[in-house]
Design a protein around this motif. Structure first.
Motif, PDB file in Angstrom:
ATOM      1  N   GLY A  36      13.745  -8.391  88.891  1.00  0.00           N
ATOM      2  CA  GLY A  36      14.559  -9.442  89.488  1.00  0.00           C
ATOM      3  C   GLY A  36      14.866 -10.646  88.627  1.00  0.00           C
ATOM      4  O   GLY A  36      15.590 -11.549  89.053  1.00  0.00           O
ATOM      5  N   LEU A  37      14.353 -10.701  87.399  1.00  0.00           N
ATOM      6  CA  LEU A  37      14.523 -11.913  86.601  1.00  0.00           C
ATOM      7  C   LEU A  37      15.988 -12.235  86.318  1.00  0.00           C
ATOM      8  O   LEU A  37      16.393 -13.400  86.361  1.00  0.00           O
ATOM      9  N   SER A  38      16.798 -11.204  86.032  1.00  0.00           N
ATOM     10  CA  SER A  38      18.198 -11.457  85.664  1.00  0.00           C
ATOM     11  C   SER A  38      18.984 -12.103  86.796  1.00  0.00           C
ATOM     12  O   SER A  38      20.005 -12.763  86.542  1.00  0.00           O
ATOM     13  N   GLN A  39      18.528 -11.944  88.028  1.00  0.00           N
ATOM     14  CA  GLN A  39      19.237 -12.519  89.162  1.00  0.00           C
ATOM     15  C   GLN A  39      18.545 -13.773  89.713  1.00  0.00           C
ATOM     16  O   GLN A  39      19.209 -14.763  90.033  1.00  0.00           O
ATOM     17  N   ARG A  40      17.240 -13.750  89.776  1.00  0.00           N
ATOM     18  CA  ARG A  40      16.526 -14.913  90.341  1.00  0.00           C
ATOM     19  C   ARG A  40      16.600 -16.127  89.430  1.00  0.00           C
ATOM     20  O   ARG A  40      16.716 -17.262  89.895  1.00  0.00           O
ATOM     21  N   LEU A  41      16.494 -15.908  88.118  1.00  0.00           N
ATOM     22  CA  LEU A  41      16.447 -17.053  87.206  1.00  0.00           C
ATOM     23  C   LEU A  41      17.739 -17.846  87.254  1.00  0.00           C
ATOM     24  O   LEU A  41      17.723 -19.082  87.309  1.00  0.00           O
ATOM     25  N   SER A  42      18.882 -17.162  87.237  1.00  0.00           N
ATOM     26  CA  SER A  42      20.163 -17.873  87.265  1.00  0.00           C
ATOM     27  C   SER A  42      20.358 -18.617  88.578  1.00  0.00           C
ATOM     28  O   SER A  42      20.963 -19.700  88.603  1.00  0.00           O
ATOM     29  N   ALA A  74      17.945 -19.940  90.234  1.00  0.00           N
ATOM     30  CA  ALA A  74      16.995 -21.052  90.247  1.00  0.00           C
ATOM     31  C   ALA A  74      17.444 -22.213  89.364  1.00  0.00           C
ATOM     32  O   ALA A  74      17.299 -23.379  89.742  1.00  0.00           O
ATOM     33  N   ILE A  75      17.976 -21.915  88.174  1.00  0.00           N
ATOM     34  CA  ILE A  75      18.251 -22.988  87.213  1.00  0.00           C
ATOM     35  C   ILE A  75      19.707 -23.028  86.739  1.00  0.00           C
ATOM     36  O   ILE A  75      20.056 -23.871  85.916  1.00  0.00           O
ATOM     37  N   ALA A 135      19.885 -20.080  82.352  1.00  0.00           N
ATOM     38  CA  ALA A 135      19.256 -18.761  82.410  1.00  0.00           C
ATOM     39  C   ALA A 135      19.638 -17.926  81.196  1.00  0.00           C
ATOM     40  O   ALA A 135      18.787 -17.248  80.596  1.00  0.00           O
ATOM     41  N   LYS A 136      20.892 -17.976  80.819  1.00  0.00           N
ATOM     42  CA  LYS A 136      21.326 -17.230  79.631  1.00  0.00           C
ATOM     43  C   LYS A 136      20.648 -17.763  78.376  1.00  0.00           C
ATOM     44  O   LYS A 136      20.264 -16.989  77.496  1.00  0.00           O
ATOM     45  N   GLU A 137      20.498 -19.069  78.288  1.00  0.00           N
ATOM     46  CA  GLU A 137      19.826 -19.639  77.128  1.00  0.00           C
ATOM     47  C   GLU A 137      18.409 -19.085  76.996  1.00  0.00           C
ATOM     48  O   GLU A 137      17.982 -18.684  75.901  1.00  0.00           O
ATOM     49  N   LEU A 138      17.683 -19.059  78.109  1.00  0.00           N
ATOM     50  CA  LEU A 138      16.308 -18.556  78.059  1.00  0.00           C
ATOM     51  C   LEU A 138      16.263 -17.059  77.753  1.00  0.00           C
ATOM     52  O   LEU A 138      15.503 -16.615  76.889  1.00  0.00           O
ATOM     53  N   SER A 139      17.066 -16.290  78.477  1.00  0.00           N
ATOM     54  CA  SER A 139      16.974 -14.837  78.352  1.00  0.00           C
ATOM     55  C   SER A 139      17.545 -14.314  77.039  1.00  0.00           C
ATOM     56  O   SER A 139      17.056 -13.315  76.501  1.00  0.00           O
ATOM     57  N   LEU A 140      18.553 -14.960  76.514  1.00  0.00           N
ATOM     58  CA  LEU A 140      19.193 -14.447  75.296  1.00  0.00           C
ATOM     59  C   LEU A 140      18.535 -14.943  74.017  1.00  0.00           C
ATOM     60  O   LEU A 140      18.824 -14.431  72.934  1.00  0.00           O
ATOM     61  N   TRP A 180      14.572 -28.817  85.085  1.00  0.00           N
ATOM     62  CA  TRP A 180      15.608 -27.817  85.362  1.00  0.00           C
ATOM     63  C   TRP A 180      15.546 -27.273  86.790  1.00  0.00           C
ATOM     64  O   TRP A 180      16.396 -26.499  87.199  1.00  0.00           O
ATOM     65  N   GLY A 181      14.538 -27.652  87.558  1.00  0.00           N
ATOM     66  CA  GLY A 181      14.424 -27.172  88.925  1.00  0.00           C
ATOM     67  C   GLY A 181      13.752 -25.817  89.060  1.00  0.00           C
ATOM     68  O   GLY A 181      13.805 -25.194  90.118  1.00  0.00           O
ATOM     69  N   LEU A 182      13.103 -25.359  87.992  1.00  0.00           N
ATOM     70  CA  LEU A 182      12.416 -24.070  88.035  1.00  0.00           C
ATOM     71  C   LEU A 182      11.118 -24.161  88.831  1.00  0.00           C
ATOM     72  O   LEU A 182      10.751 -23.220  89.550  1.00  0.00           O
TER      73      LEU A 182
END
Length: 256
Positions: free
Chosen positions: A140-146, A148-149, A154-159, A172-174
């Motif tokens: 679920g990270l690809s959907q929950r993270l975006s 949330a923040i 989210a792209k910055e963190l994941s990429l 960031w509200g995480l």
């Protein structure tokens, strides 16, 4: 030594991932025991809230046990699809508070995001290293993270796979709040006690309404709220007055 420890505290339970020597990495045994633990808590009518944390002060959890996977002792496909601790959390109908005491990395980050409220120690850090490992998230990270923040962060963190610290996560509200390490569990316990002081059935129903509505378009979510609030009409005047007095008294005690 149990890989998951459960402490029952009246209406709530503290669930501790207990592999501090391995930064609480999610081995096959730990994933299975987490699932059994949350299913057992769901079956216990006395437990209405859970706190999830990691043993020690280095890690909430470092994610999937890559050493175990690399040795062939566990299968990556099964780990993502069949041994999913996030689904176990989802089967628990009460709120889950994450007490994040150190790093939450990749699968551990996904586990944190699956919780309802996140409280972080000042030493907490978060990273999504899927891109560096050549893996796709499956919990679920690809959907929950975006959600949330925001999608850009989210792209910055994941990429990049870069870490962010607790202060940035709060900004960031995480996470809901950041506290000193010694204050982490007391803060989580106070929040759990606040939650279990609410009406038990409403606690579960309201969590479900928020989650179910969040997955819908706004208009559909408003219709869902209207549908589920229809039962309010069955509450009589005497019950309303008793609850009003209870809320006022709680407000006074919190102000003092």
């Amino acid at each position: 030594m149990a890989v998951v420890e459960i402490e029952r505290c009246g209406g709530y339970a503290v669930v501790t991932m207990n592999r501090p020597e391995a930064m609480n990495a999610l081995s096959k045994a730990l994933r299975s025991e987490l699932a059994r633990s949350f299913d057992a808590l769901e079956a216990d009518p006395d437990i209405r809230v859970a706190i999830l944390t990691g043993a020690g002060d280095r890690a909430f959890t470092a994610g999937l046990d890559l050493k175990e996977l690399g040795s062939g002792a566990s299968n990556l496909a099964d780990a993502v699809a069949k041994e999913d601790p996030v689904s176990a959390l989802g089967r628990f109908s009460g709120p889950v508070i994450a007490a994040i005491n150190g790093v939450a990395i990749t699968g551990g980050f996904e586990l944190a995001l699956a919780c309802d409220v996140l409280i972080a120690s000042e030493t907490a850090r978060f990273a999504d290293t899927h891109a560096r490992l050549g893996l796709m998230p499956g919990w679920g990270l690809s959907q929950r993270l975006s959600r949330a923040i925001g999608i850009s962060r989210a792209k910055e963190l994941s990429l990049t796979g870069n870490f962010i610290d607790a202060a940035t996560a709060e900004r960031w509200g995480l996470v809901n709040r950041v506290v000193a390490p010694a204050e982490l569990m007391p803060a989580a316990r106070r929040l759990a006690e606040d939650m279990i002081s609410a009406d038990p059935e409403t606690l579960k129903a309201l969590k479900a309404l928020i989650d179910d509505g969040f997955a819908l378009a706004f208009g559909e979510a408003m219709a869902l709220e209207s549908e589920r609030s229809a039962g309010n009409s069955a509450i009589g005047a005497e019950a309303v007055e008793a609850r009003r007095k209870s809320v006022l008294e709680r407000g006074r005690s919190q102000a003092s």
